[in-house]
Design an enzyme around this catalytic site. Structure first.
Site, short mmCIF file in Angstrom:
data_model
loop_
_atom_site.label_atom_id
_atom_site.label_comp_id
_atom_site.label_asym_id
_atom_site.label_seq_id
_atom_site.Cartn_x
_atom_site.Cartn_y
_atom_site.Cartn_z
N GLY A 33 0.86 -1.08 -0.18
CA GLY A 33 -0.19 -0.05 0.21
C GLY A 33 0.97 1.40 0.29
O GLY A 33 0.27 2.70 -0.86
N PHE A 34 1.82 0.93 0.41
CA PHE A 34 2.58 2.58 0.67
C PHE A 34 4.24 2.23 -0.11
O PHE A 34 4.54 3.08 -0.53
CB PHE A 34 3.56 2.87 1.87
CG PHE A 34 2.36 3.30 2.87
CD1 PHE A 34 1.71 4.36 2.55
CD2 PHE A 34 2.20 2.37 4.01
CE1 PHE A 34 0.58 5.36 4.53
CE2 PHE A 34 0.96 2.29 5.55
CZ PHE A 34 0.54 3.89 5.25
N GLY A 35 4.42 1.55 -1.30
CA GLY A 35 5.37 1.58 -1.78
C GLY A 35 5.95 0.36 -2.53
O GLY A 35 5.11 -0.85 -2.51
N ALA A 36 7.17 -0.05 -2.92
CA ALA A 36 7.24 -1.33 -3.64
C ALA A 36 9.36 -2.27 -3.17
O ALA A 36 9.22 -1.46 -2.02
CB ALA A 36 6.98 -1.29 -5.19
N ASP A 60 4.16 -7.54 13.55
CA ASP A 60 3.57 -7.85 12.23
C ASP A 60 3.96 -9.70 11.69
O ASP A 60 4.66 -9.56 10.79
CB ASP A 60 3.83 -7.37 10.98
CG ASP A 60 2.91 -7.76 9.86
OD1 ASP A 60 1.88 -8.13 9.86
OD2 ASP A 60 3.23 -6.77 8.27
#
Length: 457
Positions: A19-22, A142
């Site tokens: 969701g925030f990058g790669a 996580d």
């Protein structure tokens, strides 16, 4: 042309997108062997100013925590952290050690459930990592099969993706969850947004073990009617392992094992009873540089055979455009090494054959040294002009070599008097072989020197 990040990291291919990058697999051009590494990109697309501040804080927090936690042998090292400005956009990059292996999620997807003995090894291995993390004042938050990797070279387990790590800020009430967890693996207090404890990580680790043992997703193992975990219909475990997992999965944090060392003690001692204590909030620490070897236990290993990974989906995440530069690869580096070395060998062979003919038959046929020098210049020019086509088509060059040998043999048969001074074919073969391998050595040296110069310039 490959993307160059920070003037140093050459991107090879994308690994994942979130969701925030790669995340990309890259090579560090400032290391002699062009060492592989993992580059994480924070991609602030579609965020308002307040969301951008939060996202940037998360990324900076990951860099800060990884720099400290990377001293453990089962946590990837942090290699670099930098920002790139592209127009009005700002990109944040974090570079980590590359772990060549497969995640436990990939292994289960391709080979099914894992035996209890191997899962016990995995659990013991990761408990030592969690002990280290919690003693450093951090909580992962996580833990899941996709964030645990088995390295191919020695089958050591690594705990990945510390993007959700929350460094303790020194509040007396503990840490509040910011909603970063994977559904099914997050503990009840984490899903409620309440204070998280080391026992929160133990809960997620227990759910991970159930997934490995059964091959079933968490929603298949949790009975909402009785509000409890039930795995007996999928796998039968030893009594002590059952007891340990059940306590790790208690709904209330103070009903679980209080720490990772306590779980390890319970696994090794079936008669161990937990101490009746409240879960402790992690206290902030002033971390001082120290010798990491003294605080790191040897990693556990397993006999699990890691399979080839499932193919990743194709995607092209938006990435900042690099500065304009020439896209033409230098000819000395463009050809694959096997083709280039084969061409070099054949070139050396033909050069030696031409030298043998010109130094014997050429002298007899041409007569004067001046004419011989002119002949040598012509022959060298022909070889030089053919070099570029040789690198792209070694088969054509093999044909040229055979044609040259056939021409010499034919001349020797038809003009015996002129070819009397030519060495025997056994001697010619020896000379040509030595010349071919010498050409390979010269080509390898030139390629290495040119690659170093090209990377610097």
């Amino acid at each position: 042309m490959s993307l160059l990040l920070g003037g140093r990291y050459i991107v090879e291919k994308p690994i994942a997108q979130g969701g925030f990058g790669a995340t990309f697999l890259a090579r560090d051009r400032y290391t002699p062997a062009m060492k592989r590494c993992v580059v994480k990109l924070l991609q602030p697309v579609g965020l308002n100013s307040s969301q951008m501040v939060i996202a940037k804080q998360m990324f900076e927090r990951e860099a800060t925590v990884l720099e400290d936690l990377g001293t453990h042998s089962q946590i990837p090292d942090l290699l670099a952290y930098f920002e790139v400005q592209a127009g009005q956009d700002e990109f944040f990059f974090l570079v980590q050690e590359f772990v060549d292996g497969f995640t436990l999620e990939q292994i289960v997807a391709q080979h099914g459930a894992i035996a209890e003995a191997d899962v016990l090894e995995i659990l013991q291995s990761l408990l030592t990592v969690l002990t280290f993390i919690h003693e450093k004042g951090s909580i992962h938050r996580d833990i899941k099969p996709a964030n645990i990797m088995v390295r191919k070279s020695d089958q050591t387990y690594f705990l990945l993706d510390f993007g959700a790590v929350k460094q303790v800020a020194g509040t007396a009430q503990g840490q509040k969850s910011t909603g970063i967890f994977t559904p099914g693996y997050g503990a009840p207090e984490q899903m409620r947004g309440d204070t998280v404890f080391p026992a929160t990580d133990l809960y997620a680790l227990a759910v991970t073990c159930l997934f490995l043992l059964t091959g079933q997703e968490p929603e298949e193992l949790f009975d909402v009617n009785y509000n409890k975990w039930q795995w007996d219909r999928f796998v039968q475990l030893s009594p002590n392992f059952n007891r340990v997992l059940q306590k790790m999965l208690e709904a209330a944090p103070n009903d679980r094992w209080a720490s990772a060392p306590e779980v390890l003690q319970a696994l090794n001692n079936p008669n161990h009873q937990p101490q009746n204590i409240q879960p402790q909030n992690i206290q902030p620490q002033n971390i001082q540089p120290q010798n990491p070897v003294s605080s790191v236990k040897p990693p556990y290993q397993t006999s699990i055979q890691v399979p080839p990974p499932a193919p990743l989906p194709n995607f092209t995440p938006p990435i900042p455009k690099p500065a304009a530069r020439s896209s033409k690869t230098p000819w000395l580096l463009a050809a694959p090494i096997p083709i280039q070395f084969t061409a070099a060998f054949l070139l050396g062979v033909e050069a030696m054959l031409l030298w043998q003919v010109s130094s014997t038959v050429g002298i007899a046929a041409v007569g004067t040294p001046a004419n011989l020098i002119a002949l040598a210049i012509v022959l060298i020019s022909i070889i030089f002009l053919r070099t570029s086509s040789i690198l792209d088509n070694k088969d054509l060059f093999v044909f040229v070599n055979l044609l040259s040998f056939a021409a010499v043999w034919g001349g020797q048969f038809l003009m015996k008097s002129l070819f009397q001074s030519l060495p025997s074919w056994i001697e010619i073969a020896q000379y040509c072989g030595v010349a071919g391998f010498a050409a390979i050595a010269v080509m390898a040296a030139l390629r290495l020197i040119f690659q170093l110069l090209y990377s610097l310039l």
